[in-house]
Design an enzyme around this catalytic site. Structure first.
Site: not given
Ligand code: FAE
Length: 526
Positions: A465, A70, A493, A270, A503, A382
């Site tokens: 998103h 991470e 995602g 990475v 969401n 929302e």
């Molecule tokens: P994600 O959670 O983005 O995790 C990817 C991880 O990979 C991260 O920790 C990165 O640091 C790590 N990473 C990336 N590149 C590298 C690399 N090269 N080497 C090592 N590590 C790396 O992925 N969704 C909801 O359903 N409800 C909500 O209320 C909501 N509110 C949100 C509010 C905000 C402000 C934001 C930004 C997003 C929100 N979302 C919400 C969207 C949701 O958090 C997002 O869709 C998911 O977190 C995506 O999940 P993934 O598993 O795709």
């Protein structure tokens, strides 16, 4: 044997020995003093968001040793508290000199590996979470299951019945989804913005809905009674919650750690991936400190690789690796990308005579407006908080629309960065819906479009998103295995084709569960 070959051979021999020892993980940590050496691991996961956390838990439960890399910080281990909205500090931005909230960025910062990052493209700015727990650290916790009819439309090849009877209930349980008590909502001054928002929506003829969340509402009730430290009631959310929120480090990742089979290496980014002759992978990794300085170069070699770096992170890794070493990509990578119909808007002068939306606001949204079944203007929105420490009589809304026109992600070889093929034509239907919504709300309730927020009140370029680009069944097989590869799986995602109508994290988690269950039962990891 020359010196280079000797070092390489010794490193391989040493790593083979460690591989078979029970304290293999400890050894991997210690060996970091030798930059450039190769660390062997059976399975590596990149990224600790929803997809990464599900993969880690299910593999560890199946008895596999897993290393999770991470790039962000392990906040719990570091013992550094998260900042709140009114006082942005260390956790508030990923290596930036100024805060990066969607508006009001008046705060100077010392660059630190914070939880929130913003990726800026020509017509769209994309916010993502960084740290152990990924997006779950920064998001609003809204845990919404998509409408079944839309899920079927987006994923015609998936067994919707199994998702609605099994995977969605499973992930709601694992993520600790709960719903606010109606009486608390009715009485709590911190939810005036929701009560006003819902009353106004109903007055304008819209249907409102209660939105479930992973924030522990029983904890919030105790916060309100001053029995425990405050978090949601202390403007904590997009820079992390110190209490109350069941982010992934407290659910999936904790369970995976408890198996003893998972090692999480934080501050490990990475850079790129190489396909080896034996069809496994070598990862080029940089370890950094909390100021972003590189402190070690490492290589990890694995038989099985799970890419869960989030939609933009996964696309960046695949495309950058291709640019560096001709990493094999199939022609569907980058296609079918979208912003999940995100469109922000707001209204001013909301109920000035009855005291506005409240000077104190909880950061956790619990109300929504469901206009999805309107053929002309289908959207969900929302009713978002705007905790500014005073009553600004402003209502904030994050609309989620259909994505009529999808975008595409490609790679710019000069700047070595992603390019998002996306402009105003991609958000035209969303803008139309936002205008319709604001007009109807103002007509029924008074108020004006919030001209000082976004671009004259219309935030087409705000995206929380990002979805798609490595779509299930298109760029991958039906369980997330990347086409053209034998040992690489994408689980985040990017599997969702640009839109899911609500969401997205409940859907991302459910799809990851579905893929992992099938991949494990097909003996992909033996
Ligand atoms: P994600 O959670 O983005 O995790 C990817 C991880 O990979 C991260 O920790 C990165 O640091 C790590 N990473 C990336 N590149 C590298 C690399 N090269 N080497 C090592 N590590 C790396 O992925 N969704 C909801 O359903 N409800 C909500 O209320 C909501 N509110 C949100 C509010 C905000 C402000 C934001 C930004 C997003 C929100 N979302 C919400 C969207 C949701 O958090 C997002 O869709 C998911 O977190 C995506 O999940 P993934 O598993 O795709």
């Amino acid at each position: 044997m020359d010196r280079k070959t000797f070092i390489k051979t010794s490193a391989l021999a040493i790593s083979a020995v460690y591989f078979f020892q029970p304290d293999f993980f400890m050894a991997a940590e210690k060996k970091t003093a030798f930059p450039g050496e190769v660390i062997d691991a059976p399975v590596v996961i990149i990224g600790s968001g929803y997809g990464g956390a599900v993969s880690a838990l299910r593999l560890c439960e199946a008895g596999k040793k897993v290393i999770l890399l991470e790039m962000g910080l392990n906040w719990e281990k570091a013992g550094i508290p998260f900042s709140n909205l009114l006082k942005p500090g260390k956790s508030s931005a990923w290596l930036k000199k100024k805060s990066i909230a969607p508006f009001m960025n008046i705060f100077s910062l010392t660059p630190f590996t914070g939880t929130l990052d913003r990726l800026d493209f020509d017509h769209i700015n994309i916010w993502v979470g960084r740290g152990v727990g990924g997006g779950s650290l920064v998001n609003g916790g809204m845990a919404v299951t998509p409408k079944e009819s839309y899920f079927k439309e987006v994923f015609p090849d998936l067994d919707a019945e199994k998702f609605y009877n099994y995977y969605f209930p499973l992930v709601r349980k694992e993520l600790k989804v709960n719903v606010i008590d109606e009486q608390f909502l009715k009485e709590c001054p911190y939810y005036k913005f929701t009560r006003v928002g819902e009353a106004e929506a109903q007055n304008a003829g819209f249907k409102t809905m209660r939105v479930p969340n992973v924030y522990d509402f029983k904890y919030m009730e105790r916060e309100f009674r001053n029995e425990v430290p405050r978090s949601a009631l202390n403007t904590e959310v997009i820079y992390g919650n110190n209490y109350g929120k069941n982010s992934l480090d407290r659910t999936y990742l904790k369970k995976a750690m408890d198996t003893g089979n998972l090692e999480i290496l934080d501050l490990h980014r990475v850079d790129h991936i190489k396909l080896n002759d034996d069809k496994g992978y070598t990862l080029n990794v940089q370890q950094t400190d909390t100021s972003g300085n590189r402190i070690a170069d490492k290589s990890f070699r694995c038989k099985k690789l799970i890419l869960a770096a989030g939609t933009m992170g996964t696309l960046q890794l695949l495309m950058q690796s291709n640019a560096i070493n001709n990493f094999p990509l199939n022609e569907r990578i980058g296609k079918n990308w979208g912003n999940n119909g995100n469109f922000m808007t707001g209204r001013n002068w909301v109920r000035p005579l009855t005291g506005g939306t409240g000077s104190k606001q909880s950061t956790i949204p619990v109300g929504g407006i469901d206009n999805w079944d309107d053929d002309e203007h289908p959207f969900f929105t929302e009713i978002a908080p705007l905790p500014m420490g005073m009553d600004v009589a402003t209502a904030l809304y994050l609309l989620i629309n259909r994505v009529d026109k999808k975008g595409e992600v490609s790679f710019d070889h000069n700047s070595r960065s992603l390019k998002v093929n996306w402009d105003e034509s991609n958000t035209a239907n969303m803008k139309e819906n936002a205008r319709f919504f604001i007009r109807k709300m103002n007509k029924a309730n008074g108020g004006t479009r919030s001209h000082f927020l976004f671009h004259n009140g219309l935030g087409a370029d705000i995206c929380y998103h990002p979805l798609g680009g490595c779509v299930l069944g298109e760029a991958t097989n039906e369980y997330g295995k990347l086409k053209g590869h034998d040992n690489l799986y994408v689980l985040d995602g990017s599997l969702i084709p640009g839109t899911i109508g609500v969401n997205p994290f409940v859907t991302i988690t459910a799809i990851a569960e579905y893929c992992m269950e099938n991949l494990i039962s097909q003996n992909e990891f033996t």
